[in-house]
Design a protein around this motif. Structure first.
Motif, PDB file in Angstrom:
ATOM      1  N   MET A 104       6.063  -2.228 -19.052  1.00  0.00           N
ATOM      2  CA  MET A 104       5.056  -1.784 -18.085  1.00  0.00           C
ATOM      3  C   MET A 104       3.882  -2.758 -18.054  1.00  0.00           C
ATOM      4  O   MET A 104       3.366  -3.082 -16.975  1.00  0.00           O
ATOM      5  CB  MET A 104       4.592  -0.364 -18.404  1.00  0.00           C
ATOM      6  N   ASP A 105       3.476  -3.238 -19.214  1.00  0.00           N
ATOM      7  CA  ASP A 105       2.384  -4.202 -19.287  1.00  0.00           C
ATOM      8  C   ASP A 105       2.770  -5.514 -18.586  1.00  0.00           C
ATOM      9  O   ASP A 105       1.975  -6.083 -17.839  1.00  0.00           O
ATOM     10  CB  ASP A 105       2.006  -4.462 -20.741  1.00  0.00           C
ATOM     11  N   ALA A 106       3.996  -5.969 -18.814  1.00  0.00           N
ATOM     12  CA  ALA A 106       4.451  -7.227 -18.214  1.00  0.00           C
ATOM     13  C   ALA A 106       4.433  -7.173 -16.691  1.00  0.00           C
ATOM     14  O   ALA A 106       4.225  -8.192 -16.034  1.00  0.00           O
ATOM     15  CB  ALA A 106       5.858  -7.565 -18.713  1.00  0.00           C
ATOM     16  N   LEU A 107       4.625  -5.985 -16.121  1.00  0.00           N
ATOM     17  CA  LEU A 107       4.630  -5.828 -14.670  1.00  0.00           C
ATOM     18  C   LEU A 107       3.312  -5.279 -14.136  1.00  0.00           C
ATOM     19  O   LEU A 107       3.210  -4.962 -12.948  1.00  0.00           O
ATOM     20  CB  LEU A 107       5.795  -4.926 -14.237  1.00  0.00           C
ATOM     21  N   GLY A 108       2.300  -5.167 -14.986  1.00  0.00           N
ATOM     22  CA  GLY A 108       0.989  -4.708 -14.533  1.00  0.00           C
ATOM     23  C   GLY A 108       0.962  -3.243 -14.140  1.00  0.00           C
ATOM     24  O   GLY A 108       0.227  -2.857 -13.225  1.00  0.00           O
ATOM     25  N   LEU A 109       1.718  -2.408 -14.834  1.00  0.00           N
ATOM     26  CA  LEU A 109       1.840  -0.994 -14.471  1.00  0.00           C
ATOM     27  C   LEU A 109       1.166  -0.033 -15.444  1.00  0.00           C
ATOM     28  O   LEU A 109       1.183   1.180 -15.214  1.00  0.00           O
ATOM     29  CB  LEU A 109       3.327  -0.617 -14.368  1.00  0.00           C
ATOM     30  N   THR A 110       0.580  -0.527 -16.504  1.00  0.00           N
ATOM     31  CA  THR A 110       0.038   0.347 -17.545  1.00  0.00           C
ATOM     32  C   THR A 110      -0.958   1.362 -16.979  1.00  0.00           C
ATOM     33  O   THR A 110      -0.894   2.549 -17.306  1.00  0.00           O
ATOM     34  CB  THR A 110      -0.600  -0.489 -18.662  1.00  0.00           C
ATOM     35  N   ALA A 111      -1.847   0.928 -16.122  1.00  0.00           N
ATOM     36  CA  ALA A 111      -2.862   1.829 -15.555  1.00  0.00           C
ATOM     37  C   ALA A 111      -2.242   2.886 -14.637  1.00  0.00           C
ATOM     38  O   ALA A 111      -2.859   3.917 -14.368  1.00  0.00           O
ATOM     39  CB  ALA A 111      -3.921   1.035 -14.797  1.00  0.00           C
ATOM     40  N   LEU A 112      -1.033   2.638 -14.172  1.00  0.00           N
ATOM     41  CA  LEU A 112      -0.365   3.581 -13.260  1.00  0.00           C
ATOM     42  C   LEU A 112       0.537   4.574 -13.989  1.00  0.00           C
ATOM     43  O   LEU A 112       1.204   5.381 -13.351  1.00  0.00           O
ATOM     44  CB  LEU A 112       0.456   2.812 -12.225  1.00  0.00           C
ATOM     45  N   ALA A 113       0.560   4.546 -15.316  1.00  0.00           N
ATOM     46  CA  ALA A 113       1.449   5.406 -16.101  1.00  0.00           C
ATOM     47  C   ALA A 113       1.374   6.878 -15.705  1.00  0.00           C
ATOM     48  O   ALA A 113       2.415   7.537 -15.607  1.00  0.00           O
ATOM     49  CB  ALA A 113       1.176   5.224 -17.585  1.00  0.00           C
ATOM     50  N   PRO A 114       0.179   7.457 -15.436  1.00  0.00           N
ATOM     51  CA  PRO A 114       0.126   8.882 -15.100  1.00  0.00           C
ATOM     52  C   PRO A 114       0.364   9.210 -13.622  1.00  0.00           C
ATOM     53  O   PRO A 114       0.419  10.380 -13.241  1.00  0.00           O
ATOM     54  CB  PRO A 114      -1.296   9.283 -15.515  1.00  0.00           C
ATOM     55  N   VAL A 115       0.498   8.197 -12.788  1.00  0.00           N
ATOM     56  CA  VAL A 115       0.637   8.412 -11.342  1.00  0.00           C
ATOM     57  C   VAL A 115       2.072   8.820 -11.007  1.00  0.00           C
ATOM     58  O   VAL A 115       3.025   8.167 -11.444  1.00  0.00           O
ATOM     59  CB  VAL A 115       0.255   7.128 -10.568  1.00  0.00           C
ATOM     60  N   PRO A 116       2.259   9.900 -10.221  1.00  0.00           N
ATOM     61  CA  PRO A 116       3.619  10.278  -9.818  1.00  0.00           C
ATOM     62  C   PRO A 116       4.284   9.147  -9.024  1.00  0.00           C
ATOM     63  O   PRO A 116       3.635   8.479  -8.215  1.00  0.00           O
ATOM     64  CB  PRO A 116       3.410  11.504  -8.932  1.00  0.00           C
ATOM     65  N   VAL A 117       5.553   8.962  -9.273  1.00  0.00           N
ATOM     66  CA  VAL A 117       6.307   7.893  -8.606  1.00  0.00           C
ATOM     67  C   VAL A 117       6.172   7.985  -7.091  1.00  0.00           C
ATOM     68  O   VAL A 117       6.043   6.969  -6.411  1.00  0.00           O
ATOM     69  CB  VAL A 117       7.791   7.928  -9.046  1.00  0.00           C
ATOM     70  N   ARG A 118       6.139   9.186  -6.546  1.00  0.00           N
ATOM     71  CA  ARG A 118       6.061   9.349  -5.087  1.00  0.00           C
ATOM     72  C   ARG A 118       4.772   8.773  -4.496  1.00  0.00           C
ATOM     73  O   ARG A 118       4.695   8.514  -3.300  1.00  0.00           O
ATOM     74  CB  ARG A 118       6.212  10.812  -4.700  1.00  0.00           C
ATOM     75  N   MET A 119       3.758   8.561  -5.332  1.00  0.00           N
ATOM     76  CA  MET A 119       2.473   8.061  -4.860  1.00  0.00           C
ATOM     77  C   MET A 119       2.366   6.538  -4.932  1.00  0.00           C
ATOM     78  O   MET A 119       1.374   5.964  -4.504  1.00  0.00           O
ATOM     79  CB  MET A 119       1.337   8.676  -5.695  1.00  0.00           C
ATOM     80  N   LEU A 120       3.381   5.879  -5.445  1.00  0.00           N
ATOM     81  CA  LEU A 120       3.333   4.425  -5.604  1.00  0.00           C
ATOM     82  C   LEU A 120       3.568   3.720  -4.272  1.00  0.00           C
ATOM     83  O   LEU A 120       4.347   4.170  -3.438  1.00  0.00           O
ATOM     84  CB  LEU A 120       4.380   3.964  -6.613  1.00  0.00           C
ATOM     85  N   SER A 121       2.941   2.564  -4.123  1.00  0.00           N
ATOM     86  CA  SER A 121       3.167   1.733  -2.938  1.00  0.00           C
ATOM     87  C   SER A 121       4.530   1.048  -3.057  1.00  0.00           C
ATOM     88  O   SER A 121       5.176   1.084  -4.111  1.00  0.00           O
ATOM     89  CB  SER A 121       2.068   0.671  -2.831  1.00  0.00           C
ATOM     90  N   THR A 122       4.936   0.379  -2.009  1.00  0.00           N
ATOM     91  CA  THR A 122       6.200  -0.355  -2.016  1.00  0.00           C
ATOM     92  C   THR A 122       6.231  -1.398  -3.122  1.00  0.00           C
ATOM     93  O   THR A 122       7.201  -1.501  -3.875  1.00  0.00           O
ATOM     94  CB  THR A 122       6.430  -1.040  -0.650  1.00  0.00           C
ATOM     95  N   GLY A 123       5.165  -2.165  -3.242  1.00  0.00           N
ATOM     96  CA  GLY A 123       5.103  -3.195  -4.279  1.00  0.00           C
ATOM     97  C   GLY A 123       5.089  -2.602  -5.678  1.00  0.00           C
ATOM     98  O   GLY A 123       5.718  -3.137  -6.599  1.00  0.00           O
ATOM     99  N   GLN A 124       4.383  -1.488  -5.855  1.00  0.00           N
ATOM    100  CA  GLN A 124       4.358  -0.826  -7.154  1.00  0.00           C
ATOM    101  C   GLN A 124       5.736  -0.270  -7.514  1.00  0.00           C
ATOM    102  O   GLN A 124       6.157  -0.323  -8.668  1.00  0.00           O
ATOM    103  CB  GLN A 124       3.303   0.279  -7.167  1.00  0.00           C
ATOM    104  N   ARG A 125       6.452   0.216  -6.529  1.00  0.00           N
ATOM    105  CA  ARG A 125       7.818   0.708  -6.775  1.00  0.00           C
ATOM    106  C   ARG A 125       8.737  -0.448  -7.187  1.00  0.00           C
ATOM    107  O   ARG A 125       9.575  -0.297  -8.069  1.00  0.00           O
ATOM    108  CB  ARG A 125       8.379   1.398  -5.527  1.00  0.00           C
TER     109      ARG A 125
END
Length: 195
Positions: A104-125
């Motif tokens: 998650m850290d390597a892809l810059g996702l650590t701060a998004l850990a608590p966010v529901p997947v359905r709320m992610l942008s295309t790039g975040q997905r």
């Protein structure tokens, strides 16, 4: 990660009564990468599915060593769950629970850990899909258009995870219409057989 290897020997693929490619031969040893190119509909995704064992070749033999991780347009994460929990499901199945935080850290996702997947942008997905691949610990990465939807930072991170994976003895096969920053890839150009 066990030693990764992928070998296609005389492989042919037909889909929908149309021959996409035939007599495909290549060997990718530990640390190697290949980039698949060619027009839309020519068989790049089918070649990745053959390599993953999801399709059987029409002819020829495929040999693979090392675990396999396929990243395509299907995110394969439970949209209702927070990102960390959704990725954690796959990481536990793959025995990669200990690798999840680093992925998650390597892809810059650590701060998004608590966010529901359905709320992610295309790039975040897309980043989440790539984090699933990294956390898997698989030696053979099969990436179908891995740069789609990524911003500049995401592209830099993609290039870095591919380089790190190869340096650790992994093999990467990527189908892409975009430059991926892969150094010394084997080019596999598909075309013509079914036209």
């Amino acid at each position: 990660m066990s030693a990764a290897r992928l070998v296609f020997s005389g492989v042919a693929c037909a889909r929908g009564g149309r021959m996409l490619f035939a007599d495909m031969d290549f060997v990718l040893e530990a640390g190697a990468a290949a980039v698949l190119s060619g027009p839309n509909g020519i068989g790049k995704s089918s070649l990745l599915r053959l390599a993953a064992g999801l399709l059987a070749p029409t002819a020829g033999q495929i040999a693979r060593a090392g675990g396999i991780a396929l990243a395509d347009e299907a995110i394969a994460l439970d949209a209702r769950l927070p990102l960390a929990a959704a990725l954690g499901f796959w990481a536990r199945l793959d025995g990669g629970g200990a690798r999840l935080a680093a992925a998650m850290d390597a892809l810059g996702l650590t701060a998004l850990a608590p966010v529901p997947v359905r709320m992610l942008s295309t790039g975040q997905r897309k980043r989440a899909t790539l984090a699933r691949v990294v956390a898997s610990g698989a030696g053979l990465w099969l990436l179908d258009e891995p740069a789609n939807g990524l911003d500049g930072d995401g592209l830099v991170r993609l290039e870095r995870i591919i380089a790190d994976h190869r340096a650790a003895g992994g093999v990467v096969v990527a189908a892409s219409h975009q430059a991926l920053g892969i150094t010394d890839p084997q080019a596999i150009i598909l075309g013509g057989a079914g036209r």
